[in-house]
Write a protein that holds these residues in place. Structure first.
Motif, PDB file in Angstrom:
ATOM      1  N   LYS A 174       5.333  27.875  21.341  1.00  0.00           N
ATOM      2  CA  LYS A 174       5.386  26.470  20.942  1.00  0.00           C
ATOM      3  C   LYS A 174       6.595  26.355  20.015  1.00  0.00           C
ATOM      4  CE  LYS A 174       2.916  22.984  18.285  1.00  0.00           C
ATOM      5  NZ  LYS A 174       1.751  22.715  17.441  1.00  0.00           N
ATOM      6  N   VAL A 175       7.545  25.480  20.348  1.00  0.00           N
ATOM      7  CA  VAL A 175       8.722  25.290  19.507  1.00  0.00           C
ATOM      8  C   VAL A 175       8.313  24.459  18.297  1.00  0.00           C
ATOM      9  CG1 VAL A 175      11.040  24.308  19.364  1.00  0.00           C
ATOM     10  CG2 VAL A 175      10.317  25.485  21.450  1.00  0.00           C
ATOM     11  N   LEU A 176       8.530  25.018  17.115  1.00  0.00           N
ATOM     12  CA  LEU A 176       8.177  24.335  15.872  1.00  0.00           C
ATOM     13  C   LEU A 176       9.362  23.571  15.291  1.00  0.00           C
ATOM     14  CD1 LEU A 176       6.132  27.208  14.192  1.00  0.00           C
ATOM     15  CD2 LEU A 176       5.266  25.294  15.557  1.00  0.00           C
ATOM     16  N   TYR A 177      10.583  24.095  15.512  1.00  0.00           N
ATOM     17  CA  TYR A 177      11.770  23.494  14.906  1.00  0.00           C
ATOM     18  C   TYR A 177      13.006  24.041  15.606  1.00  0.00           C
ATOM     19  CZ  TYR A 177      15.062  22.116  11.204  1.00  0.00           C
ATOM     20  OH  TYR A 177      16.081  21.563  10.506  1.00  0.00           O
ATOM     21  N   GLN A 178      14.032  23.201  15.715  1.00  0.00           N
ATOM     22  CA  GLN A 178      15.325  23.634  16.241  1.00  0.00           C
ATOM     23  C   GLN A 178      16.406  23.196  15.276  1.00  0.00           C
ATOM     24  OE1 GLN A 178      15.529  21.859  20.176  1.00  0.00           O
ATOM     25  NE2 GLN A 178      15.263  23.895  21.036  1.00  0.00           N
TER      26      GLN A 178
END
Length: 70
Positions: free
Chosen positions: A61-65
């Motif tokens: 799950k991508v939390l931040y980019q």
């Protein structure tokens, strides 16, 4: 373009910073290298190593980019 992402590996509940080129196009998997030592793993991340057949796709799950400021 974003160059790094903070992801949660959903099966292990572990959070890591990874290069975005390690993410699948749908951003639901991360191709994780079969590297044993922490120093080599850190170097692979910093150099944004191109995933090979030895990288394992793991659910994330991508939390931040974040993109680079240069």
């Amino acid at each position: 373009m974003y160059k790094f992402a903070v992801v949660e590996f959903t099966d292990e509940k572990v959070v890591e910073v990874v290069p975005v080129n390690w993410l699948s196009t749908d951003k639901k998997s991360c191709y994780w290298p079969a590297i044993k030592t922490q120093s080599k793993l850190k170097m692979a991340v910093l150099q944004m190593a191109t995933p090979t057949d030895s990288f394992l796709p793991l659910p994330v799950k991508v939390l931040y980019q974040r993109g680079m400021d240069n």
